[in-house]
Design a protein around this motif. Sequence first.
Motif, short mmCIF file in Angstrom:
data_model
loop_
_atom_site.label_atom_id
_atom_site.label_comp_id
_atom_site.label_asym_id
_atom_site.label_seq_id
_atom_site.Cartn_x
_atom_site.Cartn_y
_atom_site.Cartn_z
N ILE A 91 0.86 -1.19 0.00
CA ILE A 91 0.00 0.00 0.00
C ILE A 91 0.89 1.23 0.00
CG2 ILE A 91 -1.72 1.30 1.29
CD1 ILE A 91 -2.75 -1.34 2.39
N HIS A 92 0.67 2.10 -0.99
CA HIS A 92 1.48 3.32 -1.10
C HIS A 92 0.79 4.48 -0.40
CE1 HIS A 92 4.22 6.21 -2.93
NE2 HIS A 92 3.16 6.94 -3.25
N LYS A 93 -0.53 4.50 -0.52
CA LYS A 93 -1.30 5.64 -0.02
C LYS A 93 -2.72 5.17 0.25
CE LYS A 93 -1.59 10.42 -1.27
NZ LYS A 93 -1.19 11.45 -2.08
N GLN A 94 -3.33 5.70 1.31
CA GLN A 94 -4.68 5.26 1.66
C GLN A 94 -5.75 6.04 0.89
OE1 GLN A 94 -4.60 2.73 3.85
NE2 GLN A 94 -6.78 2.32 3.71
N TYR A 95 -5.57 7.36 0.81
CA TYR A 95 -6.57 8.21 0.15
C TYR A 95 -5.91 9.07 -0.90
CZ TYR A 95 -9.30 7.00 4.26
OH TYR A 95 -9.96 6.32 5.25
N PRO A 96 -6.24 8.95 -2.17
CA PRO A 96 -7.00 7.87 -2.80
C PRO A 96 -6.19 6.58 -2.79
CG PRO A 96 -6.18 9.40 -4.45
CD PRO A 96 -5.81 9.96 -3.13
N PHE A 97 -6.86 5.45 -2.68
CA PHE A 97 -6.16 4.19 -2.45
C PHE A 97 -5.21 3.86 -3.60
CE2 PHE A 97 -5.66 -0.39 -1.91
CZ PHE A 97 -5.29 -0.40 -0.59
N THR A 98 -3.92 3.73 -3.27
CA THR A 98 -2.87 3.52 -4.27
C THR A 98 -1.96 2.40 -3.81
OG1 THR A 98 -2.91 5.90 -4.64
CG2 THR A 98 -1.08 4.70 -5.61
N ILE A 99 -1.62 1.49 -4.73
CA ILE A 99 -0.66 0.44 -4.39
C ILE A 99 0.61 0.63 -5.22
CG2 ILE A 99 -2.40 -1.23 -3.66
CD1 ILE A 99 -2.03 -2.60 -6.38
N ARG A 100 1.72 0.08 -4.70
CA ARG A 100 2.99 0.17 -5.42
C ARG A 100 3.49 -1.24 -5.68
NH1 ARG A 100 5.96 3.19 -1.98
NH2 ARG A 100 7.33 1.52 -1.32
N LEU A 101 3.84 -1.50 -6.96
CA LEU A 101 4.27 -2.85 -7.35
C LEU A 101 5.71 -3.10 -6.93
CD1 LEU A 101 2.85 -2.83 -10.97
CD2 LEU A 101 1.84 -3.97 -9.00
N LYS A 102 6.00 -4.38 -6.71
CA LYS A 102 7.40 -4.74 -6.45
C LYS A 102 8.07 -5.22 -7.73
CE LYS A 102 6.70 -5.77 -1.61
NZ LYS A 102 6.47 -6.82 -0.62
N ASP A 103 7.24 -5.63 -8.72
CA ASP A 103 7.78 -6.05 -10.01
C ASP A 103 6.90 -5.45 -11.10
OD1 ASP A 103 8.91 -7.23 -12.13
OD2 ASP A 103 8.10 -9.24 -11.75
N ASN A 104 7.49 -4.59 -11.95
CA ASN A 104 6.68 -3.87 -12.94
C ASN A 104 6.17 -4.75 -14.07
OD1 ASN A 104 7.45 -1.76 -11.42
ND2 ASN A 104 8.89 -0.90 -12.90
N ALA A 105 6.84 -5.90 -14.32
CA ALA A 105 6.57 -6.69 -15.51
C ALA A 105 5.12 -7.18 -15.59
CB ALA A 105 7.52 -7.88 -15.56
N ALA A 106 4.48 -7.35 -14.42
CA ALA A 106 3.15 -7.94 -14.41
C ALA A 106 2.05 -6.94 -14.77
CB ALA A 106 2.88 -8.54 -13.03
N HIS A 107 2.40 -5.68 -14.98
CA HIS A 107 1.36 -4.67 -15.15
C HIS A 107 1.65 -3.78 -16.36
CE1 HIS A 107 -2.18 -3.25 -13.01
NE2 HIS A 107 -1.88 -2.03 -13.42
N THR A 108 0.59 -3.25 -16.98
CA THR A 108 0.76 -2.41 -18.16
C THR A 108 0.69 -0.93 -17.80
OG1 THR A 108 -1.59 -2.53 -18.57
CG2 THR A 108 -0.19 -4.09 -19.77
#
Length: 444
Positions: free
Chosen positions: A31-48
């Motif tokens: 979890i990067h931030k609660q409001y607005p809810f934001t997540i941070r990836l540990k591996d970029n390859a899985a996401h576009t």
Amino acid sequence: MVFVLSKQKQPMDNCTPAKARILLRDGSATIHKQYPFTIRLKDNAAHTADKTYQIKLDPGAKITGVALVDSEAHAVFFAELEHRGERIVALLQTRYRKPKWGNSFKKKDSKFNADTRRPEGWLPPSVVSIEQDIVHFVKKMRNLCMIQLAAVESVKFDMQKMENASITDVVYQQGTLMGYEIRHYLLEKKGHACQYCGGLSQDKHLEVEHMHPKSRGGSDRLSNLNVACHTCNQDKDNRTLAEYVERLKSSKTKLDQTRIKRIEQILRTNKTFIGLRYAAWANSMRHHLVADLEKLLPHISQGTGGQTQYNRTTGMGLPKEHYYDALCVGRIPSSGYRLVTDKVLCIKSYGRGSRFRGRTNSCGIITKQLTRQKQFFSFQTGDVVRATVPNGKKKGIHLGRVAVRKSGYFNIQSTGLVVQGVSYKHCRIIQRNDGYGYTLKQRS
Ligand SMILES: [Zn+2]
């Protein structure tokens, strides 16, 4: 929808809450931030990261509606930004004033000669605060997703469209785009208030009214139109203004006396009343806002209030909400937008507190001293905390904005209620104070 950042904190395509839950559960994101809810990836390859977004804004004096749409015409995020313009006016009026008796004559003299003219483009502090709230929010959103375009409702009506004919001869037709433009022109010109009772009837529902009734040959031209609340409009019925005054004269109530006074003035001068203090600054503020946004984003498109309302009612069939208004600003795709989120983030501007450590009464005299220290037990007023109280009267989980106390017993404000006297030992910080308070509500 959930905002997604790469490992290097660069914005990526947002994802559904379900996918975010999976990513968080198997440990491939945090979890990067609660409001607005934001997540941070540990591996970029899985996401576009190939979508671009458009932020749409409907600036208002009290609340600004915000909507975010992606390149596939999905509405992915809604927010309402509550401003503190009125709070700033109140603060300026009760601020601490230095006693005057210490001033020397020389100082008075220089004060007397000072050039007090306001520089060009000056706005009152309360209006600057509103504009900066919006710009600041767009800046923050730009860090969470790839925003390429902004659409702003920059004027309330389209003058060009109405100046084809002489303006008083424009014909009003309910339900058309032109009709909405005229409605907004009238509301703006008459200051969003009933012209007959001036708001005394407490009826918030305003209507376009024919001064000389339509059923008796009154025209649809702008010169014959006025703004009235539903109560007054019903009460006037199909009378002309002169007949209506005659009828009111038999009554002695305060409401009817006010109506007589105002209608007689309309008849005498053919001039109308203007209320709402913000209306005078609103257009100027929107102008500044567009100029500031142009520095941030490559493309800005502008819309009118009439167009927004036409899009919302005829195009999308949505109820009156600030975030739906924002969604319908400017041009919308012919098939409308697909709404893929059911939550609205309510953001309230609080500011970061002041350097002045005291409280003043209405005369500007200090009545209370505050401590110099702002942090207690590493908490600060405005932090979002989660308190888990194991026992006692306040047993349970409380999530909200904290107000710190020197004693270590804090107040926690969640939606609608305040829990007082919760020990700092039970609190855990969710998000640090950034000058805003956050709550989530269901989309209507
Ligand atoms: Zn009225």
